[in-house]
Design an enzyme around this catalytic site. Sequence first.
Site, PDB file in Angstrom:
ATOM      1  N   SER A  84      24.777  40.984  25.806  1.00  0.00           N
ATOM      2  CA  SER A  84      23.940  39.946  25.177  1.00  0.00           C
ATOM      3  C   SER A  84      24.366  39.611  23.748  1.00  0.00           C
ATOM      4  O   SER A  84      23.719  38.811  23.079  1.00  0.00           O
ATOM      5  CB  SER A  84      22.473  40.377  25.179  1.00  0.00           C
ATOM      6  OG  SER A  84      22.285  41.524  24.380  1.00  0.00           O
ATOM      7  N   THR A 187      20.072  40.112  21.959  1.00  0.00           N
ATOM      8  CA  THR A 187      20.234  39.725  20.552  1.00  0.00           C
ATOM      9  C   THR A 187      20.089  40.948  19.662  1.00  0.00           C
ATOM     10  O   THR A 187      19.194  41.755  19.868  1.00  0.00           O
ATOM     11  CB  THR A 187      19.147  38.714  20.091  1.00  0.00           C
ATOM     12  OG1 THR A 187      19.146  37.599  20.964  1.00  0.00           O
ATOM     13  CG2 THR A 187      19.348  38.259  18.658  1.00  0.00           C
ATOM     14  N   THR A 205      24.104  36.809  18.683  1.00  0.00           N
ATOM     15  CA  THR A 205      23.826  36.845  20.120  1.00  0.00           C
ATOM     16  C   THR A 205      24.799  35.968  20.901  1.00  0.00           C
ATOM     17  O   THR A 205      25.370  35.022  20.346  1.00  0.00           O
ATOM     18  CB  THR A 205      22.388  36.340  20.380  1.00  0.00           C
ATOM     19  OG1 THR A 205      22.049  36.545  21.752  1.00  0.00           O
ATOM     20  CG2 THR A 205      22.236  34.867  20.051  1.00  0.00           C
ATOM     21  N   ARG A 215      23.497  24.779  24.919  1.00  0.00           N
ATOM     22  CA  ARG A 215      22.189  25.305  24.490  1.00  0.00           C
ATOM     23  C   ARG A 215      22.356  26.215  23.270  1.00  0.00           C
ATOM     24  O   ARG A 215      23.247  27.051  23.197  1.00  0.00           O
ATOM     25  CB  ARG A 215      21.562  26.089  25.645  1.00  0.00           C
ATOM     26  CG  ARG A 215      20.178  26.685  25.354  1.00  0.00           C
ATOM     27  CD  ARG A 215      20.267  28.142  24.937  1.00  0.00           C
ATOM     28  NE  ARG A 215      18.947  28.777  24.873  1.00  0.00           N
ATOM     29  CZ  ARG A 215      18.729  29.975  24.335  1.00  0.00           C
ATOM     30  NH1 ARG A 215      19.733  30.655  23.823  1.00  0.00           N
ATOM     31  NH2 ARG A 215      17.537  30.482  24.319  1.00  0.00           N
ATOM     32  N   THR A 238      13.832  38.488  18.552  1.00  0.00           N
ATOM     33  CA  THR A 238      14.648  38.637  19.751  1.00  0.00           C
ATOM     34  C   THR A 238      13.841  38.086  20.921  1.00  0.00           C
ATOM     35  O   THR A 238      12.624  37.988  20.837  1.00  0.00           O
ATOM     36  CB  THR A 238      14.995  40.124  19.988  1.00  0.00           C
ATOM     37  OG1 THR A 238      15.767  40.239  21.188  1.00  0.00           O
ATOM     38  CG2 THR A 238      13.758  40.988  20.133  1.00  0.00           C
ATOM     39  N   GLY A 239      14.524  37.740  21.994  1.00  0.00           N
ATOM     40  CA  GLY A 239      13.809  37.255  23.164  1.00  0.00           C
ATOM     41  C   GLY A 239      14.118  35.795  23.432  1.00  0.00           C
ATOM     42  O   GLY A 239      15.091  35.245  22.898  1.00  0.00           O
TER      43      GLY A 239
HETATM   44  N1  GLY Z   1      17.130  35.160  21.218  1.00  0.00           N
HETATM   45  C1  GLY Z   1      18.358  34.759  21.695  1.00  0.00           C
HETATM   46  C2  GLY Z   1      18.381  33.484  22.387  1.00  0.00           C
HETATM   47  O1  GLY Z   1      17.399  33.025  22.923  1.00  0.00           O
HETATM   48  O2  GLY Z   1      19.436  32.891  22.425  1.00  0.00           O
END
Ligand code: GLY
Length: 325
Positions: A84, A187, A205, A215, A238-239
């Site tokens: 990740s 992340t 990340t 994106r 994070t998330g």
């Molecule tokens: N938190 C990392 C992402 O959504 O890209």
Amino acid sequence: MSHRRKFLKQSLIGSAALFPGVVQADILSERKSLNAKKPLILSTWNHGVPANATAIETLSSGGSIVDAVEKGVMTTELDLDNLSVGLQGLPDREGIVTLDASIMKGNGECGSVAFLRQIKHPISLARKVMEDTPHVMLAGEGARQFAIAQGFPLEKEELSPKAKEAYEEWRKTSKYKPIINIENHDTIGMIGIDENGKMAGSCTTSGLAYKMHGRVGDSPIIGAGLYVDDEVGAATATGLGETIIRICGSFLIVELMRQGRSPQEACEETVRRLVAKSPNSKEIQAGFLAVNKDGEMGAFAVQPGFNFALGDMSSNELIDSKSYF
Ligand code: GLY
């Protein structure tokens, strides 16, 4: 032993070599308070343990707090087991790895890169944007060209063996659905404060696995994935980035602390806001870390399963966060 457990054990062993006092605290509430002595470093997930170790080592050898948060997460960017963060991360739907990163100092200086390809250390490029350009954010081909001009080597564009295997498996169904706590990490966000109260943060990340090409998540967005203000405190996230961007998550935490909330209260209020604005909140994960200028800390997540590493000069612990659900 599962991959995750093996990784965790190795991480803790690695840190224990540096810090004999390393322990794993099971539940945050078991601690009387989340206080540690400055300088201290907080970072997301189990990969935060080796990252913290590098950050503390950087401070110990005379580096600044911004050096510490950069070098700390560079450890994660190089971790071949991590799917990740960094070029070994999971790709987008087209099979291409694109990276996001940001860095910020407590005096308001900041830099970030987004939708970046072929660069091993996006965090270092974000720092270059902060220090060597009049801008805050560079994206895509422009960011890559800036990296080349700055002498960053271009890496070959090929998936790591683990990412390739996962991508081939995903292509069998091509279902696009975020998975809660995927591999229990997503992340790395790191925030730190030095012994004089100077703060800095970093966030890096490979973003959401199998995202649409182009994106960009919360991590490179100053105020969403990261915010630092020496007058108040720092926060990182994070998330699922979309849910964090919608509420300016890290900025919100710092502003709540400015209004007098403790770091813990600010994280909890921010998660409540995120849940209220996310109709699918039962299906997603997001977590936050915060520290104020006095060195008090907070952590909170939407779902159980979020953990973070807390490092100071004498210990480096992995701690489970409390959560909304
Ligand atoms: N938190 C990392 C992402 O959504 O890209």
